[in-house]
Design a protein around this motif. Structure first.
Motif, PDB file in Angstrom:
ATOM      1  N   VAL A 342     -40.832 -59.302 -44.089  1.00  0.00           N
ATOM      2  CA  VAL A 342     -41.802 -60.019 -44.914  1.00  0.00           C
ATOM      3  C   VAL A 342     -42.477 -61.136 -44.115  1.00  0.00           C
ATOM      4  O   VAL A 342     -43.672 -61.406 -44.299  1.00  0.00           O
ATOM      5  N   THR A 343     -41.707 -61.775 -43.218  1.00  0.00           N
ATOM      6  CA  THR A 343     -42.299 -62.835 -42.397  1.00  0.00           C
ATOM      7  C   THR A 343     -43.413 -62.286 -41.515  1.00  0.00           C
ATOM      8  O   THR A 343     -44.492 -62.887 -41.395  1.00  0.00           O
ATOM      9  N   VAL A 344     -43.174 -61.147 -40.902  1.00  0.00           N
ATOM     10  CA  VAL A 344     -44.188 -60.537 -40.035  1.00  0.00           C
ATOM     11  C   VAL A 344     -45.435 -60.184 -40.837  1.00  0.00           C
ATOM     12  O   VAL A 344     -46.564 -60.476 -40.423  1.00  0.00           O
ATOM     13  N   SER A 345     -45.231 -59.545 -41.994  1.00  0.00           N
ATOM     14  CA  SER A 345     -46.385 -59.173 -42.806  1.00  0.00           C
ATOM     15  C   SER A 345     -47.099 -60.400 -43.372  1.00  0.00           C
ATOM     16  O   SER A 345     -48.328 -60.410 -43.511  1.00  0.00           O
ATOM     17  N   LEU A 346     -46.329 -61.454 -43.697  1.00  0.00           N
ATOM     18  CA  LEU A 346     -46.931 -62.692 -44.187  1.00  0.00           C
ATOM     19  C   LEU A 346     -47.849 -63.301 -43.138  1.00  0.00           C
ATOM     20  O   LEU A 346     -49.003 -63.662 -43.428  1.00  0.00           O
ATOM     21  N   VAL A 347     -47.356 -63.400 -41.918  1.00  0.00           N
ATOM     22  CA  VAL A 347     -48.164 -63.968 -40.839  1.00  0.00           C
ATOM     23  C   VAL A 347     -49.395 -63.104 -40.567  1.00  0.00           C
ATOM     24  O   VAL A 347     -50.511 -63.618 -40.396  1.00  0.00           O
ATOM     25  N   ALA A 348     -49.191 -61.785 -40.553  1.00  0.00           N
ATOM     26  CA  ALA A 348     -50.302 -60.883 -40.258  1.00  0.00           C
ATOM     27  C   ALA A 348     -51.361 -60.935 -41.358  1.00  0.00           C
ATOM     28  O   ALA A 348     -52.559 -61.097 -41.082  1.00  0.00           O
ATOM     29  N   PHE A 349     -50.924 -60.792 -42.618  1.00  0.00           N
ATOM     30  CA  PHE A 349     -51.881 -60.778 -43.722  1.00  0.00           C
ATOM     31  C   PHE A 349     -52.595 -62.123 -43.864  1.00  0.00           C
ATOM     32  O   PHE A 349     -53.808 -62.180 -44.049  1.00  0.00           O
ATOM     33  N   ALA A 350     -51.821 -63.205 -43.804  1.00  0.00           N
ATOM     34  CA  ALA A 350     -52.426 -64.529 -43.944  1.00  0.00           C
ATOM     35  C   ALA A 350     -53.399 -64.807 -42.805  1.00  0.00           C
ATOM     36  O   ALA A 350     -54.468 -65.395 -43.016  1.00  0.00           O
ATOM     37  N   GLY A 351     -53.024 -64.352 -41.607  1.00  0.00           N
ATOM     38  CA  GLY A 351     -53.912 -64.549 -40.461  1.00  0.00           C
ATOM     39  C   GLY A 351     -55.216 -63.795 -40.610  1.00  0.00           C
ATOM     40  O   GLY A 351     -56.302 -64.332 -40.347  1.00  0.00           O
TER      41      GLY A 351
END
Length: 394
Positions: A342-351
């Motif tokens: 979830v952290t990886v997807s959070l950073v990717a999506f938010a970015g």
């Protein structure tokens, strides 16, 4: 943070960023349709230039908003499969209607409108932008139908471990929908009016050569903001009775929901008072008062801030429920998720969404700075003068 908090944060961040695009789209669409109609009726070039200029800003925001919406769609399948399993038969139906009906129609007719300048008959071209506006509002309606079901699962019963719709009418007349939808549409008009007002103030402060153009636009922005604020604030307060009936503890616990609500109300009341007692009464003289223009530019972001705070208050106040009283957020999560995933997807999506928001701002700011003379929308007239004359005469 644990995996649940990370998933909630991801949805809050991406949902908030996406809503920035949505609220401006809802505000600008009817303004452009009215401008284009005025041009079709009067044939005056000033209305054509206004339609093309503000229409180009709308197209920029719409195109980038689509991309942010796609990111939102990914999250339901990745993080919230429990919601799809338990309530997908009901919650998914309005989203499908919005995507297949309203969204595709909106995109199709927007394309016709963009490339139909000087090609389509005049009134057919005008009809295209009105269809775009109506389908944008239809999209908002179906999205709010789905969201209101999460707030108050009206017309549904649980059978065999999942929700089944028993009353379609109750879904469409959900009290958390009927009061919230006008509030959201009013917030859109409020936001669109402030963007038009702030952009016009910027050009007037620069002592633009297009003074007549932006004088008219600034007054349009003030009037639109007045209408939007009356709807947003009026229906905002009207929701409290509904909330007390279906979610009596929504704001009692304080926290993010209470803070967001309090700040939203403060901003909304402040700006409504400003519009009612300062801007609207002086709308005729306002374009001439250069000292007011920096103030108008400075307050332009406030409707966006209020919209995000309102969205956060509406969603966080429902916790710990995903479907109020039926399905908790924890049970709605997809099994097997880890904090790392979830952290990886959070950073990717938010970015990605943050980058799109920056690009949107830069492109809109550049369009505003260059003014109507540099607009490309509708500038590609047919090479054959006979074809152009034929299109304009119908």
């Amino acid at each position: 943070m644990d995996v649940l908090d990370l998933a909630r944060t991801q949805f809050a961040v991406t949902g908030s960023l996406h809503f920035l695009f949505v609220v401006l789209t809802l505000g600008l669409a009817p303004l452009i349709a009215i401008m284009h109609t005025r041009y079709a009726v009067t044939g005056k070039p000033v209305h054509e230039r206004a339609t093309r200029f503000w229409g180009q800003i709308y197209v920029i925001n719409y195109a980038l908003g689509i991309l942010t919406g796609l990111v939102m769609e990914f999250q339901f399948g990745m993080n919230w499969s429990g919601l799809s399993h338990y309530a997908g038969d009901i919650f998914g139906a309005p989203l499908a209607i919005e995507t297949l009906g309203a969204f595709f129609l909106e995109s199709t007719f927007l394309g016709l409108w963009i490339f139909g300048w000087h090609r389509l008959p005049r009134w057919l071209h005008v009809a295209c932008i009105w269809v775009v506006t109506l389908t944008a509002y239809a999209s908002a309606f179906w999205i709010m139908v789905a969201n209101s079901f999460l707030q108050n699962p009206a017309g549904a019963v649980e059978r065999d471990g999942h929700l089944v719709l028993t009353d379609f009418g109750a879904l469409l007349t959900n009290p958390t929908l009927t009061m919230a939808l006008p509030h959201v549409l009013g917030a859109g008009l409020w936001t669109g009016g402030f963007v038009v007002m702030g952009a016009s103030a910027y050009q007037l402060f620069r002592r633009t050569a297009e003074r007549e153009f932006f004088t008219s636009s600034l007054r349009t922005g003030v009037i639109t903001s007045l209408v939007g604020s009356l709807l947003a604030v009026g229906f905002g307060y009207a929701q409290f009775g509904v909330i007390a009936a279906v979610q009596p503890d929504k704001f009692n616990g304080g926290g993010l929901a209470g803070l967001g609500l309090g700040l939203m109300i403060m901003i909304g009341q402040l700006i409504q008072l400003l519009i009612l007692f300062v801007l609207a009464p002086t709308v005729y003289w306002l374009p001439r008062w250069r000292w007011t223009h920096p103030v108008l530019m400075a307050i332009t972001p406030l409707p966006f801030v209020a919209a995000i705070l309102g969205w956060l208050a509406r969603e966080s106040g429902r916790q710990p429920w995903m479907v109020n009283g039926k399905l908790t957020v924890a049970d709605a999560m997809s099994p097997g998720l880890t904090s790392g995933m979830v952290t990886v997807s959070l950073v990717a999506f938010a970015g990605v969404l943050a980058l799109l928001a920056v690009i949107d701002y830069v492109l809109i700011a550049r369009t505003v700075r260059r003014g109507p003379a540099a607009v490309t929308l509708g500038a590609d007239a047919p090479a054959d003068p006979t074809e152009r004359a034929h299109a304009l005469s119908h």
